[in-house]
Structures are given as C-alpha cells and as structure tokens.
Design a protein around this motif. Structure first.
Motif, PDB file in Angstrom:
ATOM      1  N   THR A 162       0.842  -1.208   0.000  1.00  0.00           N
ATOM      2  CA  THR A 162       0.000   0.000   0.000  1.00  0.00           C
ATOM      3  C   THR A 162       0.880   1.262   0.000  1.00  0.00           C
ATOM      4  O   THR A 162       0.582   2.244  -0.698  1.00  0.00           O
ATOM      5  CB  THR A 162      -0.976  -0.021   1.203  1.00  0.00           C
ATOM      6  OG1 THR A 162      -1.646  -1.284   1.232  1.00  0.00           O
ATOM      7  CG2 THR A 162      -2.028   1.077   1.098  1.00  0.00           C
ATOM      8  N   SER A 169      -5.022   3.229   2.862  1.00  0.00           N
ATOM      9  CA  SER A 169      -5.688   2.819   1.628  1.00  0.00           C
ATOM     10  C   SER A 169      -6.896   3.687   1.317  1.00  0.00           C
ATOM     11  O   SER A 169      -7.158   4.031   0.158  1.00  0.00           O
ATOM     12  CB  SER A 169      -6.104   1.352   1.753  1.00  0.00           C
ATOM     13  OG  SER A 169      -6.688   0.917   0.565  1.00  0.00           O
ATOM     14  N   SER A 170      -7.629   4.055   2.345  1.00  0.00           N
ATOM     15  CA  SER A 170      -8.797   4.908   2.168  1.00  0.00           C
ATOM     16  C   SER A 170      -8.394   6.265   1.563  1.00  0.00           C
ATOM     17  O   SER A 170      -9.021   6.744   0.613  1.00  0.00           O
ATOM     18  CB  SER A 170      -9.462   5.073   3.534  1.00  0.00           C
ATOM     19  OG  SER A 170     -10.386   6.121   3.511  1.00  0.00           O
ATOM     20  N   GLY A 192      -7.125   5.965  -2.076  1.00  0.00           N
ATOM     21  CA  GLY A 192      -8.238   5.945  -3.029  1.00  0.00           C
ATOM     22  C   GLY A 192      -8.654   7.359  -3.407  1.00  0.00           C
ATOM     23  O   GLY A 192      -8.919   7.658  -4.573  1.00  0.00           O
ATOM     24  N   GLN A 193      -8.673   8.249  -2.419  1.00  0.00           N
ATOM     25  CA  GLN A 193      -9.054   9.646  -2.686  1.00  0.00           C
ATOM     26  C   GLN A 193      -7.967  10.377  -3.483  1.00  0.00           C
ATOM     27  O   GLN A 193      -8.258  11.129  -4.413  1.00  0.00           O
ATOM     28  CB  GLN A 193      -9.313  10.361  -1.357  1.00  0.00           C
ATOM     29  CG  GLN A 193     -10.505   9.738  -0.613  1.00  0.00           C
ATOM     30  CD  GLN A 193     -10.675  10.236   0.813  1.00  0.00           C
ATOM     31  OE1 GLN A 193      -9.724  10.715   1.435  1.00  0.00           O
ATOM     32  NE2 GLN A 193     -11.879  10.101   1.329  1.00  0.00           N
ATOM     33  N   LEU A 230      -5.959   9.255  -5.582  1.00  0.00           N
ATOM     34  CA  LEU A 230      -5.911   8.837  -6.995  1.00  0.00           C
ATOM     35  C   LEU A 230      -6.674   9.821  -7.877  1.00  0.00           C
ATOM     36  O   LEU A 230      -6.371   9.980  -9.062  1.00  0.00           O
ATOM     37  CB  LEU A 230      -6.506   7.430  -7.161  1.00  0.00           C
ATOM     38  CG  LEU A 230      -5.616   6.289  -6.669  1.00  0.00           C
ATOM     39  CD1 LEU A 230      -6.419   4.993  -6.563  1.00  0.00           C
ATOM     40  CD2 LEU A 230      -4.414   6.086  -7.590  1.00  0.00           C
ATOM     41  N   LEU A 262      -3.735  15.788   2.575  1.00  0.00           N
ATOM     42  CA  LEU A 262      -3.801  14.330   2.749  1.00  0.00           C
ATOM     43  C   LEU A 262      -2.404  13.748   2.950  1.00  0.00           C
ATOM     44  O   LEU A 262      -2.199  12.879   3.815  1.00  0.00           O
ATOM     45  CB  LEU A 262      -4.492  13.677   1.544  1.00  0.00           C
ATOM     46  CG  LEU A 262      -6.004  13.904   1.472  1.00  0.00           C
ATOM     47  CD1 LEU A 262      -6.563  13.441   0.122  1.00  0.00           C
ATOM     48  CD2 LEU A 262      -6.731  13.181   2.612  1.00  0.00           C
ATOM     49  N   SER A 280     -11.474  -0.547   1.502  1.00  0.00           N
ATOM     50  CA  SER A 280     -11.200   0.731   2.153  1.00  0.00           C
ATOM     51  C   SER A 280     -10.859   1.814   1.138  1.00  0.00           C
ATOM     52  O   SER A 280     -11.272   2.977   1.279  1.00  0.00           O
ATOM     53  CB  SER A 280     -10.054   0.540   3.142  1.00  0.00           C
ATOM     54  OG  SER A 280      -9.820   1.728   3.821  1.00  0.00           O
ATOM     55  N   SER A 281     -10.116   1.439   0.113  1.00  0.00           N
ATOM     56  CA  SER A 281      -9.749   2.397  -0.926  1.00  0.00           C
ATOM     57  C   SER A 281     -11.003   2.960  -1.616  1.00  0.00           C
ATOM     58  O   SER A 281     -11.141   4.176  -1.805  1.00  0.00           O
ATOM     59  CB  SER A 281      -8.843   1.677  -1.928  1.00  0.00           C
ATOM     60  OG  SER A 281      -8.713   2.419  -3.096  1.00  0.00           O
ATOM     61  N   GLY A 291     -13.131   5.195   0.725  1.00  0.00           N
ATOM     62  CA  GLY A 291     -12.607   6.563   0.748  1.00  0.00           C
ATOM     63  C   GLY A 291     -13.195   7.393  -0.381  1.00  0.00           C
ATOM     64  O   GLY A 291     -13.570   8.557  -0.196  1.00  0.00           O
ATOM     65  N   GLN A 292     -13.295   6.777  -1.558  1.00  0.00           N
ATOM     66  CA  GLN A 292     -13.855   7.498  -2.709  1.00  0.00           C
ATOM     67  C   GLN A 292     -15.365   7.717  -2.562  1.00  0.00           C
ATOM     68  O   GLN A 292     -15.886   8.791  -2.858  1.00  0.00           O
ATOM     69  CB  GLN A 292     -13.555   6.701  -3.986  1.00  0.00           C
ATOM     70  CG  GLN A 292     -12.054   6.595  -4.239  1.00  0.00           C
ATOM     71  CD  GLN A 292     -11.682   5.628  -5.341  1.00  0.00           C
ATOM     72  OE1 GLN A 292     -12.440   4.724  -5.684  1.00  0.00           O
ATOM     73  NE2 GLN A 292     -10.495   5.819  -5.909  1.00  0.00           N
ATOM     74  N   TYR A 315     -17.069  10.682  -0.856  1.00  0.00           N
ATOM     75  CA  TYR A 315     -17.265  11.930  -1.603  1.00  0.00           C
ATOM     76  C   TYR A 315     -18.664  12.025  -2.234  1.00  0.00           C
ATOM     77  O   TYR A 315     -19.025  13.058  -2.784  1.00  0.00           O
ATOM     78  CB  TYR A 315     -16.199  12.075  -2.686  1.00  0.00           C
ATOM     79  CG  TYR A 315     -14.806  12.389  -2.169  1.00  0.00           C
ATOM     80  CD1 TYR A 315     -14.588  12.833  -0.870  1.00  0.00           C
ATOM     81  CD2 TYR A 315     -13.692  12.258  -2.994  1.00  0.00           C
ATOM     82  CE1 TYR A 315     -13.320  13.139  -0.416  1.00  0.00           C
ATOM     83  CE2 TYR A 315     -12.416  12.570  -2.551  1.00  0.00           C
ATOM     84  CZ  TYR A 315     -12.225  13.012  -1.257  1.00  0.00           C
ATOM     85  OH  TYR A 315     -10.964  13.319  -0.817  1.00  0.00           O
ATOM     86  N   THR A 364      -8.243  -3.935   2.349  1.00  0.00           N
ATOM     87  CA  THR A 364      -7.516  -2.782   1.810  1.00  0.00           C
ATOM     88  C   THR A 364      -8.221  -2.267   0.553  1.00  0.00           C
ATOM     89  O   THR A 364      -8.371  -1.056   0.350  1.00  0.00           O
ATOM     90  CB  THR A 364      -6.071  -3.200   1.471  1.00  0.00           C
ATOM     91  OG1 THR A 364      -5.530  -3.897   2.588  1.00  0.00           O
ATOM     92  CG2 THR A 364      -5.202  -2.010   1.165  1.00  0.00           C
ATOM     93  N   THR A 369      -2.927   0.432   7.691  1.00  0.00           N
ATOM     94  CA  THR A 369      -2.957   0.085   6.257  1.00  0.00           C
ATOM     95  C   THR A 369      -4.331   0.413   5.683  1.00  0.00           C
ATOM     96  O   THR A 369      -4.452   0.971   4.578  1.00  0.00           O
ATOM     97  CB  THR A 369      -2.640  -1.409   6.048  1.00  0.00           C
ATOM     98  OG1 THR A 369      -1.433  -1.733   6.730  1.00  0.00           O
ATOM     99  CG2 THR A 369      -2.486  -1.739   4.568  1.00  0.00           C
ATOM    100  N   THR A 370      -5.369   0.081   6.421  1.00  0.00           N
ATOM    101  CA  THR A 370      -6.738   0.375   5.989  1.00  0.00           C
ATOM    102  C   THR A 370      -6.936   1.893   5.875  1.00  0.00           C
ATOM    103  O   THR A 370      -7.543   2.382   4.917  1.00  0.00           O
ATOM    104  CB  THR A 370      -7.740  -0.210   7.008  1.00  0.00           C
ATOM    105  OG1 THR A 370      -7.371  -1.563   7.258  1.00  0.00           O
ATOM    106  CG2 THR A 370      -9.148  -0.174   6.474  1.00  0.00           C
ATOM    107  N   HIS A 371      -6.415   2.624   6.843  1.00  0.00           N
ATOM    108  CA  HIS A 371      -6.520   4.085   6.839  1.00  0.00           C
ATOM    109  C   HIS A 371      -5.778   4.680   5.632  1.00  0.00           C
ATOM    110  O   HIS A 371      -6.316   5.529   4.906  1.00  0.00           O
ATOM    111  CB  HIS A 371      -5.950   4.629   8.163  1.00  0.00           C
ATOM    112  CG  HIS A 371      -5.893   6.128   8.229  1.00  0.00           C
ATOM    113  ND1 HIS A 371      -4.715   6.826   8.070  1.00  0.00           N
ATOM    114  CD2 HIS A 371      -6.857   7.070   8.411  1.00  0.00           C
ATOM    115  CE1 HIS A 371      -4.967   8.122   8.172  1.00  0.00           C
ATOM    116  NE2 HIS A 371      -6.260   8.296   8.382  1.00  0.00           N
TER     117      HIS A 371
END
Lengths: 160, 160
Positions: A18, A149-150, A153-154, A156, A48, B149-150, B153-154, B157, B146, A145-147
């Motif tokens: 990650t 990854s969240s 995702g944003q 990206l 972020l 979670s990604s 996060g999206q 929004y 993971t 890791t979960t945090h």
C-alpha cells in the motif's frame, strides 16, 4: 515458517504494497497537482499527504520505537481539518516528511522479531493488554494500512 | 487465546469494521446520491457498489465456500470500467446484492476454525502453497479489506 512469522509477513506485505502504491502515485503527481483538491471542496493532496505522514510519524512512539520527528505538524494535520487557515508546508517538504518517516518505520519494522510484533503498543496498559491481546503492535499496522488505503483511493483522483 | 485465533480475530475485526463503515455510509446516501459520481468524471456510486459486491461475491468460490450467486455481474463490474455503456442494475438491486453477499460471507467466516483460515485459497495450487504459505484464506480477506477501504474513501465523496 512459524505461525507468528507467517502472520507478520502477511500484515507487513500488505502495508508495504500500500505504501508502494502511494509512492507510485506521488511520483507521478506534480507539486501543482498535489496542491489541488481530490474532488471539489474536499481535502487537498498536500493536506492528505501531511495527514498520512503525521499519522506515520506518530506510529514511531506508539510502537515504542522513537520520538516523533515532526510533532509540530500534529496540530495542522491531525488536530485540524484541511482549509483551517493554518499555513501548510510546501509540497516538497511534505514529500520529504513522508519518505523520511516511512524509511524510519521500515528500519524499525525490520529490527523486530515476530514475537515482538505481538507485544502491546504504548497506548494500551498491561492490564488491558492481558484481557485484549489483539491490541498489539501488529494490529496498529493492520489498522493503519486500511486508513492509508482509504486516503490513497481519494488521492488517486488528483491524477488528471 | 491461541495464536491462530488471535490472528483471525485481528483480520476479521478489521474487515467487519470496514464493512460496517461502508454500510453506515450507504444507509446515509439516497439512491440519487448513489447514482452520482464520486468526483467529476470518476466512477459512480452504483458502479463502485456493484464492483465491491461482485468482488465479495467472487470471494465465495475463492475461499471454497460456495458458487457465486451473481456471476452475470462480473462482466459489468469486474471486466468493464464504469461508463462502458453497459446497462447497470438499479441502486436498490445493488444494495440487496451487497447485503446478501456480505451475509453469506459472514455466515461462512463464522463457520471456519482458526486453522481452516490458514488453508490455501482455491486459486493457489498445492505445490505453490507449500512454498508460499501466506497465500491462505485469511490473506484474501486482508487484501480485500484494503481494496474495500480504498473505494470507501472514494464513496465518502458521494455525501454532500
């Protein structure tokens, strides 16, 4: 491979991949893109990145490794939301903060034995840990890791 | 608590809390909000929900539990990107798909013993598993947390 070692490998592989995905994205973004918002009215890339780096910096004492290197960033990136009016560091400084902190974490991660990963982290007392043995160092990395990854995702969405 | 049971608890707690956070968000979104895009030109909420549900549905055979219930959604949500022109199900159907699939996973998760979690998943051969024992069922759930979670996060929004 022993059970504990196997489990440590599973959790750390997931963490490192990650972080590697985050680095791949960061390396593809210009500082200007990083200063933009992930979506209209949402967090900026630099907020972020600063937030993620501050979370990692705070893992250093939480896991019993060493003091935070950048505690003065906690106020901006952990105690305050984005667009709070606080002056944020430059994108380049935040990239350095992120990379340095991850290098320190990696050095310490590699120095721990499998059984040390199953010791308590510093925010749980010995008494509580006796009852809740899942509150160990490795579990901190699992949750972080979960945090990460969240927010990855944003982030990206910063890529045009 | 035995070592294996402790690991299983750590990974499943992380999975269940990420699913719970996703449900909390989904319950707060109207179908109209779900039909919107997470950010301009990015994936819609219904695509992301269908994608996540299809990934979970595919975990059923991957973990050796049962056949996929909705294999006809693989083409729309796993093999195709959003806005491919393919007709997507209604938001309500996707909510049902998501909830039903998670209920099945939970039922199976609860039926496994700790040592069964450390058995290979169905896409790794016995020979490879002998060399790479981390490719077990539990590791699938770790990676899927993971991934979820990604996208969570999206999807945050989508909330206005």
């Amino acid at each position: 491979m022993e059970q504990q070692e196997l489990f440590v490998k599973m959790v750390l592989d997931n963490w490192y991949s990650t972080v590697a995905n985050t680095n791949k994205l960061l390396n593809s973004l210009t500082d200007e893109q990083l200063r933009g918002d992930a979506a209209p009215g949402r967090n900026s890339g630099i907020y972020l990145l600063g937030h993620l780096a501050a979370v990692n910096d705070r893992m250093l004492p939480l896991l019993g490794f060493e003091d935070q290197a950048y505690p003065h960033y906690n106020d901006i990136f952990l105690a305050s939301p984005d667009k709070s009016g606080k002056v944020m560091p430059e994108a380049g400084e935040l990239r350095t903060f992120w990379n340095e902190t991850n290098a320190k974490l990696e050095k310490h991660f590699k120095s721990l034995t499998a059984s040390e990963w199953f010791q308590r982290h510093t925010s749980v007392s010995e008494e509580d840990f006796a009852k809740e043995p899942h509150r160990n160092r490795l579990n901190v990395v699992l949750g972080r890791t979960t945090h990460l990854s969240s927010h990855l995702g944003q982030m990206l969405y910063l890529k045009k």
